[in-house]
Design an enzyme around this catalytic site. Structure first.
Site, PDB file in Angstrom:
ATOM      1  N   HIS A 187       0.832  -1.215   0.000  1.00 47.09           N
ATOM      2  CA  HIS A 187       0.000   0.000   0.000  1.00 47.09           C
ATOM      3  C   HIS A 187       0.866   1.264   0.000  1.00 47.09           C
ATOM      4  CE1 HIS A 187      -0.285  -0.831   4.628  1.00 47.09           C
ATOM      5  NE2 HIS A 187       0.727   0.003   4.409  1.00 47.09           N
ATOM      6  N   HIS A 236      -1.923   4.592   9.793  1.00 46.50           N
ATOM      7  CA  HIS A 236      -0.671   5.339   9.895  1.00 46.50           C
ATOM      8  C   HIS A 236      -0.896   6.630  10.679  1.00 46.50           C
ATOM      9  CE1 HIS A 236      -0.340   2.709   6.375  1.00 46.50           C
ATOM     10  NE2 HIS A 236       0.970   2.684   6.598  1.00 46.50           N
ATOM     11  N   HIS A 257      10.935  -3.152   3.375  1.00 48.28           N
ATOM     12  CA  HIS A 257      11.267  -1.732   3.328  1.00 48.28           C
ATOM     13  C   HIS A 257      11.616  -1.219   4.719  1.00 48.28           C
ATOM     14  CE1 HIS A 257       6.958  -1.646   4.291  1.00 48.28           C
ATOM     15  NE2 HIS A 257       6.963  -0.345   4.468  1.00 48.28           N
ATOM     16  N   GLU A 270       4.984  -5.497   8.360  1.00 47.22           N
ATOM     17  CA  GLU A 270       3.638  -5.381   7.784  1.00 47.22           C
ATOM     18  C   GLU A 270       3.203  -6.659   7.076  1.00 47.22           C
ATOM     19  OE1 GLU A 270       3.584  -0.549   6.927  1.00 47.22           O
ATOM     20  OE2 GLU A 270       3.659  -1.948   5.248  1.00 47.22           O
TER      21      GLU A 270
END
Length: 302
Positions: free
Chosen positions: A12, A60, A194, A241
């Site tokens: 995402h 977030h 990441h 995630e």
């Protein structure tokens, strides 16, 4: 009855939303990323046509902050507005919920001993709206109802991969006990490898990412036992995630087959992953909580 017919995994990455919203999908940098979703967009429109998506994502700091951090939260509202993440809300449609199925799933999960937080009012950020954009493109209205399921993978401690896989199994049991005839998909979002800060900022681990995608296919359950420290070491601080993809995989049952797969690097210094899975054997283990002498709890769900 309702049934889960497919699962989708999708990064995402917020810049994908920016690229779409500003008409940059065909730019040289972005085109390879978006082209990997062409198959899925066609399949969603012409073949899959889900009625409801249970969309697993992480907030977030848009709906939650350090004052309240639910491990698992399910959205039970009629609608969810795009969140303002500092640059104004994304110019995408309001997300329409499915309260009847959401409350049914919440009740079933809680009776199955998952401590869910029910959210009746929240805005949804790029974690939820970017995957919808990647699968549906530019639309005036999302052609599907969405049940947001937010997972804490931002603040330690996040749930284990095993707990997430088991939650997926419990979601499948919940959906299978809903009496309406609904075509339901479940999406796991976030990842892949990441890291956004520190000396390892920009870390990408192509080999680990693709091994992870491989292990979502077939009947292996190896991924449910990967410890937090391995995600951190191999995929960066935000690679955790990926446990949200395991909720999706757990909900698909014993065995899956891959219909489509896409991996592209780099995209905003992260790895972009996407997979479409179909259950080959959709059976999931019975609930240890709801079987045996707990007939009253099962009756409440029925």
């Amino acid at each position: 009855m309702a049934r889960i017919t497919a699962g989708i995994g999708c990064s995402h990455i917020p810049v994908l939303g920016f690229a779409h919203d500003t008409g940059k999908e065909q730019d040289e940098y972005f085109k390879p990323a978006f082209d990997g979703f062409n198959w899925t967009r066609k399949w969603m429109k012409e073949e899959a046509k889900p009625d409801v998506i249970i969309l697993v994502y992480n907030d977030h700091a848009s709906a939650f902050d350090m004052s309240i951090i639910p491990t698992f939260a399910i959205g039970t509202a009629e609608k969810f507005e795009p969140a303002d993440e500092g640059f104004g809300p994304r110019p995408v449609p309001t997300v329409e919920g499915h309260p009847d199925l959401a409350w049914h799933v919440a009740q079933s999960l809680i009776l199955d001993e998952f401590d869910m937080t029910m959210i009746g009012d929240m805005d949804v950020d790029h974690g939820l709206t970017v995957p919808l954009t990647m699968m549906y493109g530019d639309v005036e209205k999302w052609p599907v109802k969405v049940i947001p399921l937010a997972v804490n993978v931002v603040t330690y401690p996040p749930p284990s991969g095993n707990r997430c896989w088991a939650l997926g199994e419990a979601i499948a049991r919940a959906v299978n006990s809903f009496p309406d005839d609904l075509n339901v998909q479940i999406w796991g979002t976030g990842g892949l490898s990441h890291q956004l800060q520190g000396p390892r900022a920009g870390l990408i681990n192509k080999e680990w990412d693709n091994a992870f995608l491989d292990k979502l296919i077939g009947d292996t359950q190896e991924l449910r036992n990967v410890p937090h420290i391995e995600y951190l070491r191999e995929t960066g601080s935000e690679g955790i995630e990926m446990v949200m993809w395991l909720i999706m995989r757990g909900a698909l049952g014993k065995s899956t087959k891959a219909l489509h797969r896409h991996y592209h690097i780099p995209m905003s210094n992260t790895a972009l992953g996407h997979i479409v899975l179909e259950p080959e054997d959709s059976s999931v283990p019975p609930s240890p909580t709801l079987e045996g002498n707990n007939d009253a709890a099962q009756a409440m769900i029925d």
